[in-house]
Design a protein around this motif. Structure first.
Motif, PDB file in Angstrom:
ATOM      1  N   GLY A 157      38.172  44.142  48.549  1.00  0.00           N
ATOM      2  CA  GLY A 157      38.837  44.737  47.322  1.00  0.00           C
ATOM      3  C   GLY A 157      38.501  43.890  46.247  1.00  0.00           C
ATOM      4  O   GLY A 157      39.163  44.059  45.171  1.00  0.00           O
ATOM      5  N   LEU A 159      37.268  42.621  42.552  1.00  0.00           N
ATOM      6  CA  LEU A 159      36.875  43.352  41.495  1.00  0.00           C
ATOM      7  C   LEU A 159      35.728  42.551  40.817  1.00  0.00           C
ATOM      8  O   LEU A 159      35.319  41.398  41.290  1.00  0.00           O
ATOM      9  CB  LEU A 159      37.940  43.432  40.425  1.00  0.00           C
ATOM     10  N   ARG A 225      35.431  49.213  41.851  1.00  0.00           N
ATOM     11  CA  ARG A 225      35.648  47.716  41.870  1.00  0.00           C
ATOM     12  C   ARG A 225      34.690  47.074  41.107  1.00  0.00           C
ATOM     13  O   ARG A 225      34.989  46.113  40.067  1.00  0.00           O
ATOM     14  CB  ARG A 225      35.628  47.248  43.403  1.00  0.00           C
ATOM     15  N   GLY A 246      41.881  51.103  39.740  1.00  0.00           N
ATOM     16  CA  GLY A 246      42.162  50.611  41.046  1.00  0.00           C
ATOM     17  C   GLY A 246      42.035  51.854  41.897  1.00  0.00           C
ATOM     18  O   GLY A 246      42.797  52.672  41.842  1.00  0.00           O
TER      19      GLY A 246
END
Length: 307
Positions: A157, A159, A225, A246
């Motif tokens: 997850g 970024l 991401r 997101g």
């Protein structure tokens, strides 16, 4: 030891601080001020602002190819030039000026992801890890031998922005380690890059940010991401162009055509993809700010599942 530092964006600031910690930084090279913001006024680079705050002379040539620019660098009599995301090509004549040549802090595990956008490309490709290399520069694009390297996992997850910040600090640490060895007379041993595993991290293009629902949901999630905080992914959602800050890939597209709205709820907005589905969690409408899917649904109560 006299160091000349060359860098431009925020990523390079931590390395400038590391270079200045135990050494004399006799000059900072950075890109010329560029128009930015709504007023399009000329804005100094983050590296320039840091250099001014430290009282270090700043040089902003349009190119280092001219005899005048090269003589200016020669007059600084640098022992070493440190280059971090500078944005200008260093000719062979420049590489030869410092006593110990030029070192580059590069945000990848070379030879993977040579080029302009290694952080984003590593996320986009689904790499499990990345890192930073301290490289002895030569004429080719990120082809020089590696002096030191540090690995770091890419978190689930994660970024582009958070990985950028972590690698900036890791780059400063690798540079600090290399400078410490050089100061002690133990210059790191250059390790030639292997010929196998070379990939190129091409510069980001805003056109790439447009999501195609026929792609695999996993690929789309990684693009969302990787492109946060810039250029931010965008797509068509029920006839409206939205930016997607997101998202989460889901396994099941329920056999529906790509682009079909599968479900809406506080957890997100599910869109069928070529493989799987993408749950949109944070969105931005034209002219608005980033909001949660729940807030977006409050503004668009007419969304129809299956459309």
């Amino acid at each position: 030891m006299k160091i000349v530092f060359a860098g431009t964006p925020e990523f390079a600031v931590s390395s400038l601080r590391a270079a200045a910690r135990h050494h004399e930084v006799v000059g900072v090279y950075t890109q010329p001020d560029r128009p930015a913001g709504r007023g399009r006024g000329l804005m100094p680079s983050p590296v320039k602002l840091e250099a001014i705050a430290r009282g270090i002379p700043v040089f902003q040539p349009e190119s280092l190819k001219t005899p005048e620019a090269q003589q200016q660098l020669r007059d600084l009599q640098p022992d070493l030039m440190v280059v971090v995301a500078y944005g200008l090509i260093l000719p062979k004549a420049v590489l030869a000026i410092p006593t110990h040549g030029c070192w580059n802090v590069h945000a990848s595990l070379l030879p993977r992801w040579r080029g302009a956008a290694p952080i984003q490309r590593a996320i986009q490709a689904g790499d499990a890890e990345t890192g930073v290399c301290l490289m002895q520069m030569e004429a080719g694009l990120d082809t020089g031998p590696v002096l030191l390297r540090q690995h770091t996992p890419i978190q689930a997850g994660e970024l582009g922005g958070s990985l950028h910040d972590r690698l900036a600090e890791l780059g400063a640490q690798v540079l600090s380690d290399g400078l410490g060895l050089l100061r002690a007379g133990l210059k790191p041993i250059p390790q030639p890059q292997p010929a196998q595993g070379v990939t190129y991290a091409h510069k980001l293009d805003k056109a790439e940010a447009r999501l195609d629902w026929s792609d695999d949901a996993q690929v789309l999630e990684r693009t969302v991401r990787a492109f946060n905080p810039w250029p931010i992914a965008e797509a068509q959602l029920a006839g409206e162009r939205v930016r997607i800050h997101g998202a989460l890939a889901l396994a099941d597209n329920q056999g529906k055509a790509p682009g079909t709205l599968l479900a809406v709820g506080r957890e997100g907005i599910d869109i069928a993809c070529g493989q799987g589905a993408l749950r949109l969690r944070v969105l931005q409408r034209e002219g608005g700010k980033a909001i949660t899917a729940a807030d977006y649904l409050n503004a668009r109560r007419n969304l129809v599942v299956g459309g």
